[in-house]
Design an enzyme around this catalytic site. Structure first.
Site, PDB file in Angstrom:
ATOM      1  N   HIS A 174       3.190  22.206 -13.109  1.00 35.62           N
ATOM      2  CA  HIS A 174       2.020  21.557 -13.688  1.00 35.62           C
ATOM      3  C   HIS A 174       1.237  22.772 -14.166  1.00 35.62           C
ATOM      4  O   HIS A 174       0.887  23.622 -13.539  1.00 35.62           O
ATOM      5  CB  HIS A 174       1.250  20.308 -12.873  1.00 35.62           C
TER       6      HIS A 174
ATOM      7  N   CYS B  65      -1.022  15.500  -7.172  1.00 34.99           N
ATOM      8  CA  CYS B  65      -0.430  16.789  -7.524  1.00 34.99           C
ATOM      9  C   CYS B  65      -1.581  17.682  -8.335  1.00 34.99           C
ATOM     10  O   CYS B  65      -1.856  18.740  -8.176  1.00 34.99           O
ATOM     11  CB  CYS B  65       0.928  16.806  -8.090  1.00 34.99           C
TER      12      CYS B  65
END
Length: 336
Positions: free
Chosen positions: A241, A128
């Site tokens: 994130h 990711c």
């Protein structure tokens, strides 16, 4: 198309269903697979109920066109021959095949054509943090080759799975009720009201495996000799994130040139008005498709340096959406 989701009851598996619907992906039939613990559960997709089947070594994948797999590296390795033996394309979200030379590692905005050459019928979805990073690096690398990247990540609980997200919420509730010893099962330490500079296990030179992934995966995706030094940190955020990025190029790129390139790049949204307090934050970017970029400025420590700030939803662009976009790219570019 006949589509399968392996690991359907997990956080990414659930996101696959939402993304397939949002993207209007052509699903004529959907088959859900899971472990013994999740087999028999019922999920609704486009108004129809689907029962999770037990993942087994049989011919269940014989007529399936594409399988989105998010069940961990061990399961991916064990079941890859079963999933692909009849020609099904397996798009795997684990780390199992990412660095295999005959398995493409794909972010469609960066190296979509790599997905068209998958001799083992396996395509790997990158980590990711790497996905979020390379979407922003690619438009800059077109202007001037990027030699070095330094990145500090601020990674949400979702990167450790649905139960880890539940643990963060539980810790916050426990603290609010005055409990001194919070429940810690999925992280090395209490995450609530804390940051943990430790994601995955430590390896060579005291870099974690998560940090090493960013080095190796970025080079493979970008077909580049780019060097990446990462420090990966878990923060008490649910599912988006963030990354602070410093790059050094062969030739200088001005902040205005970078903004112009970012504006034109697919998958990126510029949110960069710092004097008006406008910049990407997890609270603004959660559940959104793009990667958001802001705080674009000169790097005072490097003659050819630039620094910027990225935020992307870990479960969406960092996992499920990128995998679905890989399948969409294959459909759009396959021979007619």
């Amino acid at each position: 198309m006949r589509v399968a989701i392996v690991g359907a009851s997990g956080a990414v598996g659930q996101e696959f269903m939402r993304v397939l619907d949002e993207q209007n992906f052509p699903v004529d039939d959907l088959v859900l697979f899971g472990s013994k613990r999740s087999a028999g559960r019922i999920f609704t997709f486009r108004g129809e109920d689907y029962v999770v089947k037990l993942l087994q070594h049989n011919d269940d994948f014989k007529d399936i066109d594409v399988a989105f797999v998010s069940a961990g590296a061990k399961t991916a390795i064990e079941f890859a021959p079963t999933i692909t033996k009849h020609g099904c394309t397996m798009i795997d979200n684990s780390s199992a095949f990412r660095m295999d030379p005959d398995v493409p590692l794909v972010v469609p905005e960066v190296n979509g054509d790599d997905a068209l050459n998958a001799p083992r019928h396996i395509i790997a979805n990158p980590n990711c943090t790497t996905i979020i990073l390379v979407v922003a690096l690619k438009p800059l690398d077109r202007i001037s080759h990027i030699k070095n990247v330094q990145v500090a990540t601020y990674q949400a609980a979702s990167g450790a799975g649905l139960e880890a997200m539940d643990e963060l919420a539980l810790q916050q509730a426990e603290i609010a009720h005055g409990k001194l010893d919070t429940t810690v099962k999925h992280f090395q330490h209490q995450l609530a009201y804390n940051v943990i500079p430790h994601i995955d296990v430590f390896g060579d030179a005291d870099y974690t495996r998560e940090e090493a992934k960013m080095y190796h995966e970025t080079r493979k995706i970008m077909h580049s000799d780019i060097r990446v030094s990462a420090t990966c940190v878990r923060v008490p955020v649910m599912r988006a994130h963030s990354e602070a990025v410093w790059i050094e190029c062969e030739q200088p790129i001005t902040p205005d040139e970078a903004r112009a390139a970012f504006h034109l790049a697919p998958g990126l949204v510029v949110m960069d008005e710092p004097r008006a307090n406008v910049y990407p934050m997890p609270i603004l970017c959660t559940s959104s498709d793009p990667v958001y970029v802001g705080r674009i400025r000169e790097d005072f420590s490097s003659d050819n340096g630039l620094t910027f700030w990225l935020v992307g939803d870990q479960i969406k662009k960092g996992a499920a959406l990128n995998a679905v976009q890989i399948a969409q790219y294959i459909i759009a570019h396959r021979p007619r």
